[in-house]
Design a protein around this motif. Sequence first.
Motif, PDB file in Angstrom:
ATOM      1  N   ALA A 127       0.813  -1.213   0.000  1.00 54.74           N
ATOM      2  CA  ALA A 127       0.000   0.000   0.000  1.00 54.74           C
ATOM      3  C   ALA A 127       0.845   1.261   0.000  1.00 54.74           C
ATOM      4  CB  ALA A 127      -0.921   0.014   1.217  1.00 54.74           C
ATOM      5  N   ARG A 128       2.139   1.135   0.233  1.00 59.04           N
ATOM      6  CA  ARG A 128       3.032   2.301   0.275  1.00 59.04           C
ATOM      7  C   ARG A 128       3.873   2.356  -0.977  1.00 59.04           C
ATOM      8  NH1 ARG A 128       6.813   0.999   4.113  1.00 59.04           N
ATOM      9  NH2 ARG A 128       5.836  -0.968   4.393  1.00 59.04           N
ATOM     10  N   PRO A 129       3.984   3.518  -1.599  1.00 53.45           N
ATOM     11  CA  PRO A 129       4.958   3.630  -2.692  1.00 53.45           C
ATOM     12  C   PRO A 129       6.352   3.397  -2.116  1.00 53.45           C
ATOM     13  CG  PRO A 129       3.560   5.591  -2.548  1.00 53.45           C
ATOM     14  CD  PRO A 129       3.265   4.732  -1.354  1.00 53.45           C
ATOM     15  N   LEU A 144     -11.334  -2.249  -0.181  1.00 55.87           N
ATOM     16  CA  LEU A 144     -11.846  -0.924  -0.543  1.00 55.87           C
ATOM     17  C   LEU A 144     -11.247   0.164   0.342  1.00 55.87           C
ATOM     18  CD1 LEU A 144     -15.583  -1.706  -1.339  1.00 55.87           C
ATOM     19  CD2 LEU A 144     -13.694  -1.319  -2.927  1.00 55.87           C
ATOM     20  N   ASP A 145     -11.102  -0.113   1.628  1.00 54.48           N
ATOM     21  CA  ASP A 145     -10.473   0.840   2.538  1.00 54.48           C
ATOM     22  C   ASP A 145      -9.024   1.080   2.122  1.00 54.48           C
ATOM     23  OD1 ASP A 145     -10.251   2.546   4.788  1.00 54.48           O
ATOM     24  OD2 ASP A 145      -9.427   0.899   5.971  1.00 54.48           O
ATOM     25  N   ALA A 151      -5.638   6.090  -2.750  1.00 49.67           N
ATOM     26  CA  ALA A 151      -6.134   7.184  -3.589  1.00 49.67           C
ATOM     27  C   ALA A 151      -5.958   8.542  -2.921  1.00 49.67           C
ATOM     28  CB  ALA A 151      -7.609   6.946  -3.919  1.00 49.67           C
ATOM     29  N   ARG A 152      -6.045   8.597  -1.596  1.00 53.08           N
ATOM     30  CA  ARG A 152      -5.910   9.857  -0.862  1.00 53.08           C
ATOM     31  C   ARG A 152      -4.464  10.197  -0.508  1.00 53.08           C
ATOM     32  NH1 ARG A 152     -10.321   7.308   1.358  1.00 53.08           N
ATOM     33  NH2 ARG A 152      -9.153   6.587   3.162  1.00 53.08           N
ATOM     34  N   ARG A 157       0.117  10.255  -6.014  1.00 47.42           N
ATOM     35  CA  ARG A 157      -0.311  11.130  -7.113  1.00 47.42           C
ATOM     36  C   ARG A 157       0.865  11.396  -8.042  1.00 47.42           C
ATOM     37  NH1 ARG A 157      -3.210  14.133  -2.948  1.00 47.42           N
ATOM     38  NH2 ARG A 157      -5.253  13.163  -2.883  1.00 47.42           N
ATOM     39  N   GLY A 158       0.622  11.260  -9.316  1.00 44.46           N
ATOM     40  CA  GLY A 158       1.655  11.529 -10.310  1.00 44.46           C
ATOM     41  C   GLY A 158       2.678  10.418 -10.460  1.00 44.46           C
ATOM     42  N   LEU A 159       2.542   9.330  -9.714  1.00 45.46           N
ATOM     43  CA  LEU A 159       3.480   8.215  -9.816  1.00 45.46           C
ATOM     44  C   LEU A 159       3.218   7.456 -11.115  1.00 45.46           C
ATOM     45  CD1 LEU A 159       5.691   6.582  -8.328  1.00 45.46           C
ATOM     46  CD2 LEU A 159       3.859   5.211  -7.351  1.00 45.46           C
ATOM     47  N   ASP A 160       4.232   7.291 -11.939  1.00 44.96           N
ATOM     48  CA  ASP A 160       4.090   6.568 -13.197  1.00 44.96           C
ATOM     49  C   ASP A 160       4.235   5.080 -12.916  1.00 44.96           C
ATOM     50  OD1 ASP A 160       3.985   5.639 -15.786  1.00 44.96           O
ATOM     51  OD2 ASP A 160       5.865   6.557 -16.419  1.00 44.96           O
TER      52      ASP A 160
END
Length: 168
Positions: A127-129, A144-145, A151-152, A157-160
């Motif tokens: 779950a962690r980049p 889902l959680d 998503a939050r 965000r912006g990770l390819d």
Amino acid sequence: HLPMTLCAMAGLGATAEQLTRFDASYRPRLEPLAAADAGMAVDDIGAIAVDRAMIPQLVAGFRDAIAARGAQAVLRQSLSVLSSCVGTAAFHCMIRTAYGIEFGISSEVAQGLAYWTATRESLAQLARPRQSGADEQAGTTGPLDLLGKIARDPAWRGLDVRADLISE
């Protein structure tokens, strides 16, 4: 992918000639797995370090354990640890293990379990980049959680993510 592809092709009715032709065309792309001097004990896989370099010893260890105790007993014991790591390596470990079970090929079960053990990541780890250094994602109650938290998370965000896709 070769063993799984051959199993799938056979299951779909490919002829021996088609299987042989595909095997001959695909096999040159493969890198052989290093041979292990000896297998390692796989009775407590939770205590085994996550280390790809251990795959040959793990394969030998799982082959020995399956020969001694049977695939069902080894699977039952191993999955008590590995079931929380189903997404490891884009599900390939689980898929390879499942193909071995489905087609009754104990060496494929051993390969799948070895790969899964040596590369396992829990859902919380996935779950962690990897490059973000974000705090441990804790307290998820289900998929889902978990997806909502991802998503939050601004680190995602912006990770390819296309860079690590399988092209074949």
